[in-house]
Motif scaffolding. Structure first.
Motif, PDB file in Angstrom:
ATOM      1  N   PRO A   1       0.816  -1.221   0.000  1.00  0.00           N
ATOM      2  CA  PRO A   1       0.000   0.000   0.000  1.00  0.00           C
ATOM      3  C   PRO A   1       0.849   1.271   0.000  1.00  0.00           C
ATOM      4  O   PRO A   1       1.869   1.352   0.674  1.00  0.00           O
ATOM      5  CB  PRO A   1      -0.814  -0.125   1.287  1.00  0.00           C
ATOM      6  CG  PRO A   1       0.004  -0.988   2.167  1.00  0.00           C
ATOM      7  CD  PRO A   1       0.726  -1.959   1.282  1.00  0.00           C
ATOM      8  N   TYR A   2       0.373   2.264  -0.787  1.00  0.00           N
ATOM      9  CA  TYR A   2       0.976   3.600  -0.839  1.00  0.00           C
ATOM     10  C   TYR A   2      -0.128   4.629  -0.638  1.00  0.00           C
ATOM     11  O   TYR A   2      -1.262   4.435  -1.102  1.00  0.00           O
ATOM     12  CB  TYR A   2       1.688   3.835  -2.167  1.00  0.00           C
ATOM     13  CG  TYR A   2       3.151   3.492  -2.143  1.00  0.00           C
ATOM     14  CD1 TYR A   2       4.123   4.482  -2.125  1.00  0.00           C
ATOM     15  CD2 TYR A   2       3.562   2.157  -2.129  1.00  0.00           C
ATOM     16  CE1 TYR A   2       5.478   4.163  -2.104  1.00  0.00           C
ATOM     17  CE2 TYR A   2       4.909   1.831  -2.104  1.00  0.00           C
ATOM     18  CZ  TYR A   2       5.862   2.835  -2.085  1.00  0.00           C
ATOM     19  OH  TYR A   2       7.195   2.534  -2.048  1.00  0.00           O
ATOM     20  N   SER A   3       0.241   5.748   0.027  1.00  0.00           N
ATOM     21  CA  SER A   3      -0.707   6.840   0.264  1.00  0.00           C
ATOM     22  C   SER A   3      -0.440   7.969  -0.715  1.00  0.00           C
ATOM     23  O   SER A   3       0.689   8.153  -1.202  1.00  0.00           O
ATOM     24  CB  SER A   3      -0.597   7.357   1.697  1.00  0.00           C
ATOM     25  OG  SER A   3      -0.883   6.329   2.615  1.00  0.00           O
ATOM     26  N   LEU A   4      -1.482   8.766  -0.979  1.00  0.00           N
ATOM     27  CA  LEU A   4      -1.376   9.914  -1.889  1.00  0.00           C
ATOM     28  C   LEU A   4      -1.153  11.180  -1.075  1.00  0.00           C
ATOM     29  O   LEU A   4      -2.047  11.634  -0.371  1.00  0.00           O
ATOM     30  CB  LEU A   4      -2.648  10.062  -2.729  1.00  0.00           C
ATOM     31  CG  LEU A   4      -3.030   8.871  -3.601  1.00  0.00           C
ATOM     32  CD1 LEU A   4      -4.311   9.179  -4.363  1.00  0.00           C
ATOM     33  CD2 LEU A   4      -1.917   8.532  -4.577  1.00  0.00           C
ATOM     34  N   SER A   5       0.032  11.738  -1.133  1.00  0.00           N
ATOM     35  CA  SER A   5       0.348  13.040  -0.517  1.00  0.00           C
ATOM     36  C   SER A   5      -0.326  13.189   0.848  1.00  0.00           C
ATOM     37  O   SER A   5      -1.363  13.843   0.975  1.00  0.00           O
ATOM     38  CB  SER A   5      -0.114  14.175  -1.432  1.00  0.00           C
ATOM     39  OG  SER A   5       0.300  15.410  -0.906  1.00  0.00           O
ATOM     40  N   PRO A   6       0.220  12.600   1.894  1.00  0.00           N
ATOM     41  CA  PRO A   6      -0.475  12.550   3.197  1.00  0.00           C
ATOM     42  C   PRO A   6      -0.900  13.914   3.720  1.00  0.00           C
ATOM     43  O   PRO A   6      -1.894  14.028   4.427  1.00  0.00           O
ATOM     44  CB  PRO A   6       0.568  11.914   4.113  1.00  0.00           C
ATOM     45  CG  PRO A   6       1.489  11.179   3.204  1.00  0.00           C
ATOM     46  CD  PRO A   6       1.520  11.937   1.935  1.00  0.00           C
ATOM     47  N   GLY A   7      -0.161  14.979   3.372  1.00  0.00           N
ATOM     48  CA  GLY A   7      -0.525  16.286   3.899  1.00  0.00           C
ATOM     49  C   GLY A   7      -1.851  16.796   3.375  1.00  0.00           C
ATOM     50  O   GLY A   7      -2.522  17.594   4.025  1.00  0.00           O
ATOM     51  N   LEU A   8      -2.263  16.360   2.181  1.00  0.00           N
ATOM     52  CA  LEU A   8      -3.506  16.833   1.577  1.00  0.00           C
ATOM     53  C   LEU A   8      -4.599  15.774   1.559  1.00  0.00           C
ATOM     54  O   LEU A   8      -5.771  16.098   1.628  1.00  0.00           O
ATOM     55  CB  LEU A   8      -3.243  17.305   0.138  1.00  0.00           C
ATOM     56  CG  LEU A   8      -2.258  18.460  -0.023  1.00  0.00           C
ATOM     57  CD1 LEU A   8      -2.021  18.727  -1.499  1.00  0.00           C
ATOM     58  CD2 LEU A   8      -2.786  19.713   0.653  1.00  0.00           C
ATOM     59  N   CYS A   9      -4.213  14.507   1.413  1.00  0.00           N
ATOM     60  CA  CYS A   9      -5.220  13.464   1.234  1.00  0.00           C
ATOM     61  C   CYS A   9      -5.026  12.347   2.254  1.00  0.00           C
ATOM     62  O   CYS A   9      -5.746  12.278   3.241  1.00  0.00           O
ATOM     63  CB  CYS A   9      -5.137  12.932  -0.196  1.00  0.00           C
ATOM     64  SG  CYS A   9      -6.136  11.479  -0.507  1.00  0.00           S
ATOM     65  N   GLY A  10      -4.055  11.431   2.020  1.00  0.00           N
ATOM     66  CA  GLY A  10      -3.779  10.350   2.956  1.00  0.00           C
ATOM     67  C   GLY A  10      -4.455   9.051   2.633  1.00  0.00           C
ATOM     68  O   GLY A  10      -4.226   8.053   3.335  1.00  0.00           O
ATOM     69  N   HIS A  11      -5.307   8.985   1.574  1.00  0.00           N
ATOM     70  CA  HIS A  11      -5.933   7.710   1.220  1.00  0.00           C
ATOM     71  C   HIS A  11      -4.883   6.767   0.629  1.00  0.00           C
ATOM     72  O   HIS A  11      -3.996   7.189  -0.116  1.00  0.00           O
ATOM     73  CB  HIS A  11      -7.068   7.920   0.219  1.00  0.00           C
ATOM     74  CG  HIS A  11      -8.273   8.545   0.816  1.00  0.00           C
ATOM     75  ND1 HIS A  11      -8.662   9.840   0.573  1.00  0.00           N
ATOM     76  CD2 HIS A  11      -9.185   8.038   1.692  1.00  0.00           C
ATOM     77  CE1 HIS A  11      -9.768  10.117   1.239  1.00  0.00           C
ATOM     78  NE2 HIS A  11     -10.102   9.052   1.937  1.00  0.00           N
ATOM     79  N   SER A  12      -5.028   5.468   0.952  1.00  0.00           N
ATOM     80  CA  SER A  12      -4.054   4.457   0.536  1.00  0.00           C
ATOM     81  C   SER A  12      -4.678   3.530  -0.490  1.00  0.00           C
ATOM     82  O   SER A  12      -5.876   3.220  -0.431  1.00  0.00           O
ATOM     83  CB  SER A  12      -3.565   3.653   1.738  1.00  0.00           C
ATOM     84  OG  SER A  12      -2.880   4.494   2.656  1.00  0.00           O
ATOM     85  N   PHE A  13      -3.808   3.077  -1.425  1.00  0.00           N
ATOM     86  CA  PHE A  13      -4.221   2.163  -2.476  1.00  0.00           C
ATOM     87  C   PHE A  13      -3.076   1.190  -2.723  1.00  0.00           C
ATOM     88  O   PHE A  13      -1.953   1.371  -2.212  1.00  0.00           O
ATOM     89  CB  PHE A  13      -4.543   2.909  -3.775  1.00  0.00           C
ATOM     90  CG  PHE A  13      -5.514   4.039  -3.612  1.00  0.00           C
ATOM     91  CD1 PHE A  13      -6.883   3.806  -3.664  1.00  0.00           C
ATOM     92  CD2 PHE A  13      -5.069   5.331  -3.390  1.00  0.00           C
ATOM     93  CE1 PHE A  13      -7.782   4.843  -3.506  1.00  0.00           C
ATOM     94  CE2 PHE A  13      -5.969   6.367  -3.234  1.00  0.00           C
ATOM     95  CZ  PHE A  13      -7.326   6.117  -3.284  1.00  0.00           C
ATOM     96  N   CYS A  14      -3.345   0.160  -3.532  1.00  0.00           N
ATOM     97  CA  CYS A  14      -2.256  -0.707  -3.978  1.00  0.00           C
ATOM     98  C   CYS A  14      -1.246   0.118  -4.765  1.00  0.00           C
ATOM     99  O   CYS A  14      -1.619   1.053  -5.484  1.00  0.00           O
ATOM    100  CB  CYS A  14      -2.798  -1.836  -4.853  1.00  0.00           C
ATOM    101  SG  CYS A  14      -3.934  -2.951  -4.024  1.00  0.00           S
TER     102      CYS A  14
END
Length: 359
Positions: free
Chosen positions: A211-224
């Motif tokens: 799993p990787y997250s999208l720009s934690p400072g703005l979003c933080g949702h994780s996906f494969c």
């Protein structure tokens, strides 16, 4: 003008003087006679003087004419008669009337032209107002279209979220039904239920792999990692090799950092961050699910009877386990390669990466 009396000649004066001296009575009589004779001769003398003057003038006029050559004199223009004057006056009156009528027609035409010009100006003003109204309507429609597109995106994202939640609820209901029928869940079953409930990817709806997250400072949702890469590079334009717009999270629509085409680019512009906590938890739960084995004394053909149906694909060599393992390994390799070369990647590199992902 009164003419002076003609004077007597010297001889007559001398004679008169002698007669006067001779006898005083006769002198008086002779004086009276002379006075009356002079008075009678005055008109005749004036007439003779004027006649002499006229004759002298005619002679003076005739003398140069006799010397000079004869010159033809122009005849004076005949004096127009009364009828001609009257006809001319009538013609002038008619012309004056026609000029007045023409002047009236010209004024009328000027008024018509002025009215038409005013009407055209009013129409032009109306057309300008209609044009401005059409422009404002077009702007409002464009704004409404943009809002509708934004709302449709939000609705689609919410629909995906609701669908994912519905699937999770269905799975939970199914698990509850299973637990109600079979009593307490075993440890592998609990681990699989926990994976499906908390670590399901919102893009592929499978258990997350690396799993990787999208720009934690703005979003933080994780996906494969592979799902995030395919979603990201699917928006790369093949003509220029870059992204035309900023990326947005598929779930919350949060705007991610824009990828510049200038190199070297900052490592902080990398839009992905590894979610190590989730990765460790997923690995541990997958190991628990994989550890499910057949009961002692049971054969492989009886696996469907000895193990729950959901655990069979996750056992050692199962299809779901092999698929998760393949996605995990490839996602780590691709993401590590992209993160290491991110600062120096060019347009051709992005296109090659896009082709390698198959998007």
């Amino acid at each position: 003008m009164r003419s002076r009396p003609k004077l007597a000649s010297p001889s007559s004066s001398r004679t008169a003087g002698t007669t006067a001296v001779a006898s005083p009575s006769s002198s008086t009589t002779s004086r009276i006679r002379r006075t009356s004779a002079v008075a009678d001769d005055l008109p005749q003398a004036s007439r003779s003087a004027s006649a002499n003057t006229a004759r002298s003038k005619r002679k003076a006029d005739d003398a140069p004419s006799a010397l000079a050559p004869s010159v033809k004199r122009k005849r004076p223009a005949p004096v127009p008669k009364e009828d001609e004057l009257r006809s001319r006056a009538e013609r002038l009156t008619e012309k004056e009337k026609s000029l007045k009528e023409r002047e009236k027609e010209v004024k009328k035409r000027e008024q018509d032209v002025t009215k038409k010009r005013n009407a055209l100006q009013r129409k032009e003003a109306e057309l300008d107002a209609q044009l401005w109204e059409l422009k404002s309507r077009r702007d409002r429609l464009a704004e409404q279209r943009r809002e509708a597109e934004q709302q449709s995106k939000e609705v689609a994202a919410r629909a995906r979220t609701v669908a994912a939640k519905e699937r999770m609820l269905d799975k939970r209901v199914e698990r509850e039904n299973l637990s109600s029928r079979a009593g307490e869940l075993t440890e592998p079953e609990w681990a699989l239920a926990h994976l499906e409930e908390h670590y399901t990817c919102s893009l592929c709806y499978e258990v997350m792999a690396c799993p990787y997250s999208l720009s934690p400072g703005l979003c933080g949702h994780s996906f494969c990692s592979l799902c995030a890469l395919k979603w990201c590079f699917a928006l790369v334009h093949r003509g220029c090799g870059y992204w035309h717009d900023s990326l947005e999270c598929p779930l919350c629509r949060a705007e991610l950092p824009y990828t510049s085409d200038h190199t070297p680019r900052s490592v902080f512009s990398f839009p992905f961050t590894p979610n190590r906590i989730a990765d460790s938890a997923i690995k541990a739960l997958v190991d628990i699910v994989k550890s499910a084995k057949l009961r002692p004394g049971s054969s492989a053909s009886a696996a469907e009877i000895d193990l729950p149906e959901k655990l069979v694909p996750w056992c050692e060599g199962g299809a779901l386990y092999q698929d998760w393992l393949h996605r995990d390994r490839r996602g780590r390799v691709e993401m590590t390669m992209l993160a290491n070369d991110w600062a120096t990647l060019q347009a051709d590199d992005f296109i090659a990466f896009k082709d390698r992902l198959g998007v």
